[in-house]
Design an enzyme around this catalytic site. Structure first.
Site, mmCIF file in Angstrom:
data_model
loop_
_atom_site.group_PDB
_atom_site.id
_atom_site.type_symbol
_atom_site.label_atom_id
_atom_site.label_comp_id
_atom_site.label_asym_id
_atom_site.label_seq_id
_atom_site.Cartn_x
_atom_site.Cartn_y
_atom_site.Cartn_z
ATOM 1 N N SER A 102 0.828 -1.215 0.000
ATOM 2 C CA SER A 102 0.000 0.000 0.000
ATOM 3 C C SER A 102 0.860 1.263 0.000
ATOM 4 C CB SER A 102 -0.929 0.038 1.208
ATOM 5 O OG SER A 102 -1.546 -1.202 1.373
ATOM 6 N N HIS A 122 1.771 1.957 -3.530
ATOM 7 C CA HIS A 122 0.602 2.511 -4.198
ATOM 8 C C HIS A 122 0.603 4.038 -4.141
ATOM 9 C CE1 HIS A 122 -2.258 -0.463 -5.447
ATOM 10 N NE2 HIS A 122 -3.223 0.437 -5.434
#
Ligand code: CU
Length: 362
Positions: A40, A43
């Site tokens: 994440s 990301h």
């Protein structure tokens, strides 16, 4: 203190000296022991989710409380804590109804990368630096809101249980809390990184029949060690064909941990009529999912989870106990340990699929 700062989307992190302010009202200062390297973060670092720069990423941290700000009652210096990817304000309708991972404080924190209320405690000279997820754990120390931390037992190794701050709890929770899979039911887990492997462990502990799917044989072999009963290499075999061969029908449940819309659609096709797909991965902000609409007429359901729908102060100490007694061997997920100045290498290794999970040891 040293921190890894992102100044430009898609560029490497800069490891440098930054200043950290004293904890303010309801905040704690934590000296970090270790932080997990989670997809994440990447990301946000690659711009798949909009985010104001510069920021320090890192959200799977664990450490020891060094100082507490005014009005902090739940922590004292010396407490061992795991930091949480999602904050729980404890007051909104979601927190009060047992769904704290949907807390209303989360979206603003995730969009703005500040502490609750909009402040930042990190800066370099006059330049304020944001805290990704309200945390900023790729640093030697953090100042966070006390609701971003959970106290844990002191004999648990912080460089293993740090993974419970995001990935491992997401996988365990997706299997245990969201699907609520029962003994003998079948569950197909798409993706065998840290989250997927944790979902395998969680599903196995519930007595489920577990099918692990990935495109790398090395990860699939590891999934067997964590309890997968069947493995499918999706680069050679189509799970949509293979799962009915194994089970006689589609799976009762599926969990997708990658956040890839094609894999999500594939996983939806792999569940039986009345089955449930749980998306535990993080798709990009603009991604759209396309599935045959008629499948909903067969009673199939699709949902998603943030942080495995856990209630962190209750579930995380429980997961720590289950790690300490050997039920969830989450330390075996850690395939590499890096220093903070090697953080860009750690992300490269993750992108190449060379690791299940790596940690940065401060
Ligand atoms: Cu994460």
């Amino acid at each position: 203190m040293k921190a890894a700062v992102l100044y430009e989307i898609g560029k490497p992190l800069v490891i440098e000296e930054v200043e950290l302010d004293e904890p303010q009202e309801n905040e704690i200062l934590v000296k970090l022991e270790a932080t997990g390297v989670c997809h994440s973060d990447l990301h946000f670092m690659q711009g798949a989710m909009p985010q104001p720069l510069p920021f320090v990423p890192g959200h799977e941290g664990a450490g020891i409380v060094e100082k507490v700000g005014p009005n902090v009652t739940s922590f004292k210096p010396g407490d061992h804590v795991i930091l949480l990817v999602v904050i729980e304000c404890g007051k909104c309708r979601f927190c009060l109804s047992g769904k704290p991972t949907l807390c209303v404080e989360n979206l603003p924190i995730q969009m703005m990368a500040t502490l609750p209320g909009g402040g930042v405690r990190l800066h370099k000279g006059d330049q304020p630096i944001n805290h990704l997820f309200g945390l900023a754990c790729f640093a030697e120390k953090v100042v966070v809101h006390e609701r971003s931390a959970v106290k844990i037992r002191k004999d648990a190794p912080l460089d293993a249980v740090c993974l419970l701050g995001c990935g491992v709890s997401t996988g365990l929770g997706a299997a245990i809390n969201v699907t609520r899979v029962k003994p003998g039911e079948s569950i197909a887990i798409f993706g065998c990184g840290g989250v997927g492997m944790s979902a395998v462990m969680g599903a196995k502990s519930a007595g489920a029949k577990v099918i692990a799917i990935d495109t790398l044989d090395s990860k699939l072999e590891k999934a067997r060690e964590f309890g997968a009963d069947y493995i499918i290499n999706a680069s050679r075999e189509d799970p949509e064909v293979k799962i009915p061969e194994i089970l006689g029908e589609g799976a009762d449940y599926a969990i997708e941990v990658i956040g890839n819309v094609d894999v999500i659609a594939k996983a939806f096709n792999c569940i039986r009529a009345g089955g449930l797909l749980v998306i535990a991965g993080m798709p990009a902000f603009t991604d759209m999912i396309t599935v045959p609409a008629v499948q909903f007429l067969f009673g199939k359901t699709m949902t998603a989870t943030i942080h495995g729908d856990i209630v962190a102060p209750v579930d995380i100490p429980r997961y720590v106990d289950l790690f300490m007694d050997g039920t969830f061997p989450i330390d075996k997920l850690i395939t590499r340990t890096y220093r903070l100045d090697q953080i860009n290498e750690a992300f490269e290794a993750m992108e190449k699929g060379e690791v299940i999970r790596s940690i940065i040891k401060m």
